[in-house]
Design an enzyme around this catalytic site. Structure first.
Site, PDB file in Angstrom:
ATOM      1  N   PRO A 176     -18.138 -19.016  25.438  1.00 39.23           N
ATOM      2  CA  PRO A 176     -16.746 -18.721  24.589  1.00 39.23           C
ATOM      3  C   PRO A 176     -16.553 -17.373  24.293  1.00 39.23           C
ATOM      4  CG  PRO A 176     -18.123 -20.718  23.456  1.00 39.23           C
ATOM      5  CD  PRO A 176     -18.905 -20.211  24.691  1.00 39.23           C
ATOM      6  N   CYS A 177     -15.365 -16.899  24.335  1.00 38.61           N
ATOM      7  CA  CYS A 177     -15.195 -15.413  24.337  1.00 38.61           C
ATOM      8  C   CYS A 177     -14.528 -14.821  23.041  1.00 38.61           C
ATOM      9  CB  CYS A 177     -13.997 -15.229  25.496  1.00 38.61           C
ATOM     10  SG  CYS A 177     -12.465 -16.070  25.368  1.00 38.61           S
ATOM     11  N   GLN A 178     -14.386 -15.578  22.083  1.00 39.37           N
ATOM     12  CA  GLN A 178     -13.416 -15.196  20.719  1.00 39.37           C
ATOM     13  C   GLN A 178     -13.994 -13.679  20.187  1.00 39.37           C
ATOM     14  OE1 GLN A 178     -14.696 -18.158  21.279  1.00 39.37           O
ATOM     15  NE2 GLN A 178     -13.465 -20.012  20.362  1.00 39.37           N
ATOM     16  N   TYR A 187     -15.485 -11.420  21.923  1.00 37.74           N
ATOM     17  CA  TYR A 187     -15.345 -10.176  22.686  1.00 37.74           C
ATOM     18  C   TYR A 187     -13.785  -9.961  22.883  1.00 37.74           C
ATOM     19  CZ  TYR A 187     -20.097 -11.994  23.836  1.00 37.74           C
ATOM     20  OH  TYR A 187     -21.246 -12.542  23.936  1.00 37.74           O
TER      21      TYR A 187
END
Length: 497
Positions: free
Chosen positions: A128-130, A132
């Site tokens: 998951p990228c939230q 970054y």
């Protein structure tokens, strides 16, 4: 005898990476099959499970096409094809990676895959990228007491590395947002730590290769920005920029790499080329949604735009035409695809399915009357100027009444996807309101449908997204473009074959 590679897909979403790798894996010389997909979202799991079931056949079952082409509910696969459905249920697991006890459960499957395939496995996925993403970091700054070092999402990639250590695959592919390159925690850049952990994983370690740049000749690690892939340069009709790291186990004998693994940049594919053969639709009205009411509202908005004193002449001409036109769209849902087809050959073969005669999930949202005017103006402006207007360029009467509209933070609030170029990045935000994803045809006054967004993401037309429409949008926006994944998979296959 060919080597058969088992694929483990982590943080799988609706299956964009998995679709690309499984399609590339049909090559009998180096078959690659998905052994396990792990995802936490329930609707994405349903989508994954359906696709896994369909892939278990040489040709998708006739009952699938019958349901899609007639618009009826999908049948009970567990009753029609119990053994195939049971295999799909076993392949796709709804689990929260990083939660207590999940690694121990998954480790059993990792060991089975490694032993059954004599070490010939491939690990793919994107944590998951939230934490970054630039948008996520902006939101975090506004949270009282937020401390980046205490946000576990910064370190979810370590669960990927933990599984990499256990599986020791021949190759891995890890995807994340561009913001990972600049994200900082504990005073240092997070991406250099990620590369260190990936490089040293699995005991023997991994050689990290960029896919869109030439690796350093001396065997040194590539510069961080070399791992950035611009999807629009590789046949995808979308300016999606993502960090993708390819790792090859160091004990693998691989050929020298002296050119980009994905090949040279290709000509861009435009929005119009991939969505204009889908049937024209009207948007809905948030209240009293009838065709006549919608058409009257659009004409009223068009007249207001055309009569505004400072309006652009080209935009005025389009608005005048729509105010007088008696042939505005009348449907909100269409199961038809037009005969006109400008899809480039590589996407025509990838997206189209000759057994499918319907357009799936091609249904519009409802909008308030003022937004119809904003959509009309934005699309008309984009047609004239080949770019979407900034919010400051909208006439006063179309400006939203938000207190922070003059802050500059929402300059692209109503953004048309320009017909003559690749789209902007399709994100999960498309599930919320669609303002950033306006259709380029001013007469339709609407945001993109799920199917149009899926086309921009290069999902095949027979790819069915489970769940309510908001969740369908969310899945599409969170995915890796399958056609890009297909090219990555072919590059991996060439190296490890």
């Amino acid at each position: 005898m060919p080597r058969n590679f088992a694929i483990i897909d982590l943080f799988a979403g609706p299956g964009g990476l998995g679709e690309g790798f499984s399609r590339a894996g049909r090559n009998p010389a180096t078959p690659m099959d998905i052994h396990l997909s792990v995802e936490m979202d329930d609707y994405a799991v349903q989508t994954l499970r359906l696709r896994s079931f369909l892939r278990s056949f040489d040709s998708f079952p006739p009952e699938y096409y019958e349901a899609l082409n007639t618009g009826t509910v999908l049948p009970s696969w567990s009753e029609l094809y119990p053994s195939n459905w049971k295999l799909a249920q076993g392949e796709v697991r709804r689990r929260v990676l990083g939660a207590h006890g999940v690694f121990e459960e998954i480790a059993v499957e990792l060991d089975k895959a490694r032993e059954a395939n004599h070490g010939d496995t491939i690990l793919i996925g994107g944590p998951p990228c939230q934490a970054y993403s630039l948008a996520g970091r902006s939101r975090n700054k506004g949270k009282t007491g937020y401390v980046a070092e205490e946000d576990d999402r910064h370190y979810l990639y370590r669960e990927y590395v933990r599984i990499l250590d256990r599986l020791r695959p021949a190759a891995f592919v890890m995807e994340n947002v561009k913001g990972m390159l600049s994200s900082r925690v504990d005073g240092g850049g997070i991406f250099s730590r990620v590369l260190d952990d990936l490089e040293g994983a699995g005991g023997t370690g991994y050689r990290l290769l960029p896919l869109a740049a030439v690796p350093p000749a001396d065997g040194q690690r590539a510069d961080g920005r070399d791992f950035l892939i611009r999807a629009e340069q590789h046949g995808v009709p979308q300016a999606r920029h993502r960090v993708i790291v390819l790792g090859i186990r160091k004990d693998m004998a691989v050929p020298d790499v002296n050119s980009p693994l994905l090949g040279d940049p290709a000509d861009p594919v435009t929005v119009a080329e991939v969505i204009e053969d889908l049937w024209k639709l009207r948007s809905g009205l948030s209240r009293q949604d009838e065709t006549s009411a919608w058409q009257s509202t659009v004409k009223a908005q068009a007249e207001a735009i055309a009569s505004h004193g400072s309006i652009d002449p080209g935009v005025r001409d389009i608005a005048l035409h729509l105010a007088r036109d008696e042939a505005l769209p009348s449907k909100r849902l269409s199961r038809r695809v037009l005969d006109a087809d400008r899809l480039p050959d590589h996407l025509k073969d990838w997206i189209r399915d000759d057994r499918l005669s319907a357009a799936l999930q091609h249904e519009t949202r409802g909008h308030i009357p003022d937004d119809l005017g904003r959509y009309l103006f934005s699309a008309a402006y984009a047609r004239v100027h080949d770019r979407a207007p900034k919010l400051s360029e909208f006439p006063d009467f179309l400006q939203p009444r938000h207190r922070n509209r003059a802050s500059g933070d929402f300059a692209d609030r109503f953004r048309t996807q320009v017909a003559t170029r690749p789209s902007t990045t399709v994100t999960s935000h498309i599930s919320k309101d669609g303002h950033y994803f306006i259709h380029p045809d001013p007469a339709q006054c609407r945001s993109l449908t799920v199917r149009e967004a899926a086309r921009l993401q290069t999902f095949p037309d027979d790819y069915f997204f489970c769940g309510p429409r908001t969740q369908q949008y969310h899945q599409v926006g969170n995915a890796v473009p399958p056609y890009l994944a297909f090219q990555i998979a072919k590059a991996v296959r060439r190296l490890i074959d």
